[in-house]
Design an enzyme around this catalytic site. Sequence first.
Site, PDB file in Angstrom:
ATOM      1  N   GLU A   1      -5.805 -14.516   4.283  1.00 50.20           N
ATOM      2  CA  GLU A   1      -5.354 -13.356   3.530  1.00 50.20           C
ATOM      3  C   GLU A   1      -6.482 -12.329   3.413  1.00 50.20           C
ATOM      4  O   GLU A   1      -7.657 -12.679   3.336  1.00 50.20           O
ATOM      5  CB  GLU A   1      -4.886 -13.785   2.140  1.00 50.20           C
ATOM      6  CG  GLU A   1      -3.617 -14.630   2.173  1.00 50.20           C
ATOM      7  CD  GLU A   1      -2.919 -14.676   0.832  1.00 50.20           C
ATOM      8  OE1 GLU A   1      -2.871 -13.641   0.149  1.00 50.20           O
ATOM      9  OE2 GLU A   1      -2.438 -15.763   0.474  1.00 50.20           O
TER      10      GLU A   1
ATOM     11  N   CYS B   1       0.059  -6.992   1.217  1.00 49.28           N
ATOM     12  CA  CYS B   1       0.670  -8.249   1.649  1.00 49.28           C
ATOM     13  C   CYS B   1       2.142  -8.176   2.028  1.00 49.28           C
ATOM     14  O   CYS B   1       2.520  -8.394   3.175  1.00 49.28           O
ATOM     15  CB  CYS B   1       0.522  -9.310   0.552  1.00 49.28           C
ATOM     16  SG  CYS B   1      -1.175  -9.684   0.090  1.00 49.28           S
TER      17      CYS B   1
ATOM     18  N   ASP C   1      -3.385 -10.617   7.329  1.00 47.55           N
ATOM     19  CA  ASP C   1      -2.301  -9.678   7.035  1.00 47.55           C
ATOM     20  C   ASP C   1      -2.799  -8.254   6.838  1.00 47.55           C
ATOM     21  O   ASP C   1      -2.080  -7.304   7.121  1.00 47.55           O
ATOM     22  CB  ASP C   1      -1.475 -10.143   5.834  1.00 47.55           C
ATOM     23  CG  ASP C   1      -2.320 -10.532   4.624  1.00 47.55           C
ATOM     24  OD1 ASP C   1      -3.566 -10.466   4.699  1.00 47.55           O
ATOM     25  OD2 ASP C   1      -1.726 -10.928   3.601  1.00 47.55           O
ATOM     26  N   HIS C   2      -4.040  -8.047   6.354  1.00 44.88           N
ATOM     27  CA  HIS C   2      -4.606  -6.716   6.112  1.00 44.88           C
ATOM     28  C   HIS C   2      -6.014  -6.900   5.574  1.00 44.88           C
ATOM     29  O   HIS C   2      -6.512  -8.014   5.456  1.00 44.88           O
ATOM     30  CB  HIS C   2      -3.756  -5.918   5.123  1.00 44.88           C
ATOM     31  CG  HIS C   2      -3.506  -6.653   3.844  1.00 44.88           C
ATOM     32  ND1 HIS C   2      -4.453  -6.772   2.865  1.00 44.88           N
ATOM     33  CD2 HIS C   2      -2.428  -7.355   3.399  1.00 44.88           C
ATOM     34  CE1 HIS C   2      -3.979  -7.494   1.866  1.00 44.88           C
ATOM     35  NE2 HIS C   2      -2.748  -7.874   2.176  1.00 44.88           N
TER      36      HIS C   2
END
Length: 535
Positions: free
Chosen positions: A15, A54, A231-232
């Site tokens: 994450e 997210c 995700d980022h």
Amino acid sequence: MRNDRRPNFLWISFEDTNPFYGCYGDAVARTPNLDRLAAQGCTWTNAFSTAGVCAPARSAIITGMYPISIGTHHMRTTHTNPATPEMPTPYSAVVPHYVRCFTEYLRADGYYCTNNVKTDYQFDPPLTAWDELSTEGHWRNRPDPGQSFFAVFNLNRTHESGMWPEKCPEIAFDPNAMKLPPYFPDTPKVREAMARMYTHIEYNDGILGDLLGQLKEDRLADNTIVFHWSDHGPLPRGKRWPYDSGIRVPMIIRWPGGLQPGSVKEELVSTIDLGPTVLSLAGIPIPWHMQGQAFLGAQAAPPRRYVYASRDRHDESYDMVRAVRDKRFKYIRNYNPDSPCLPWVPYLNRHPIMQEMWRLYMAGELKGPQLLMFKARPVEELYDTRSDPYEIRNLAGYAKHEPELRRLRQALDAWIGEVGDMGQIPEAEMVRRWYPDGKKPQTAPPLFIPICQESPGQEPTPEGGTCKAPVLVQLHCATQGASIAYTFERGDDPHWLLYTAPLRLAEGATRLRARAIRIGYEESKESAATFTVSA
């Protein structure tokens, strides 16, 4: 059940992580397992997310559809801040009826699909998406050890909240060794937050190494394609924004026999392409509605010229930003230039770097690029990411760069015209379209239709019945776009299978249970029937 040496798939996602790894040239990072994976596989240097946060980003990954196209673009739809009860939350996005979690296509083709355990799709994960969705999810749990699998492990230690000192006080890196972007002030609190971020990356690297070790123990490494991605990004002026610090992500893939070990690819890829790429590698046709494109396998598309990203509501605060990027230039369009760059987002304000920046801003001690987040936003932004990787010099308005500005404007307009933009619809109106009476619609319960000598498949039999062999049972749901799960097991926690074709019943008594679900709807009530089949 197919058992034809099709590849298995292992996804290991981190994450909130930019590629702060040794294999990406980061001199501070300690990522031996990621570096080894890169040496055994291929590293993408231009991988980007569709959103800097997210849930919208993950909705794109699981569906292969852009968030703005299917109504999953607003961050946090499932709860409401008590201070803002006027918002149309909570709701679950009702995506177009033909949109599925791409794992259903894998399950329909015989793959055992597990997720350990993150979803966060802007809609409740449907029962039909996974064979196993839990903290115990693992390829080792499949009932047939020869069954091909798709296994996901989401490692959350690197989440933005891990930089909160009250949540994760430990630091394993020297704060003085941190390299700070020019838009952050150089203070001990900022350096400690960055050091904490590297600490969590190192921790996740160890878990990744354990998973790869388990794959090797099971003698599956040679026939498993391993994907690593995030995700980022994690940091202020990154997370929630379409700057590279928000959307540039790591992408490492090990494909024995398919990708040259130690190779590096510079072509653009988007996280929306992950699902289509897995389908391509598995030999499963990619549905035409998917907006992502495969970048590996028999169905690989030509390399992308552009990647696209969006920003909309984050928690309590509305916004609308669209962005397009090629390998060098980034164009950002702010639809609300009258809004501050820093609207009220309580979660962001909890970040220690953000707290430090607010403190210094109030004291008048920020300078230069450190003030960017506190200034009025421009209508358009254009950056040369090659000469200005931190995106601090806006080139929009300079005659020299007018051709690039015009080209990227047109590319963004063409993309919006192609995929549609539900951000143009007020969120409350969008939700009313989905929930016209203010209530979440419910999926219709499945029907059982036997096909046998006594019943030629014209009438449902809700309670079952007695038939002579051979017997097939069709399952049907009246809700357009619903998927059906079924089981022959009893008890409160059976393994639900995905219905894809009529079920052949064995002789004797069979108890059949079924549930149906359309994404964004309430799951149906369970249907159950007993069929007795005689010779």
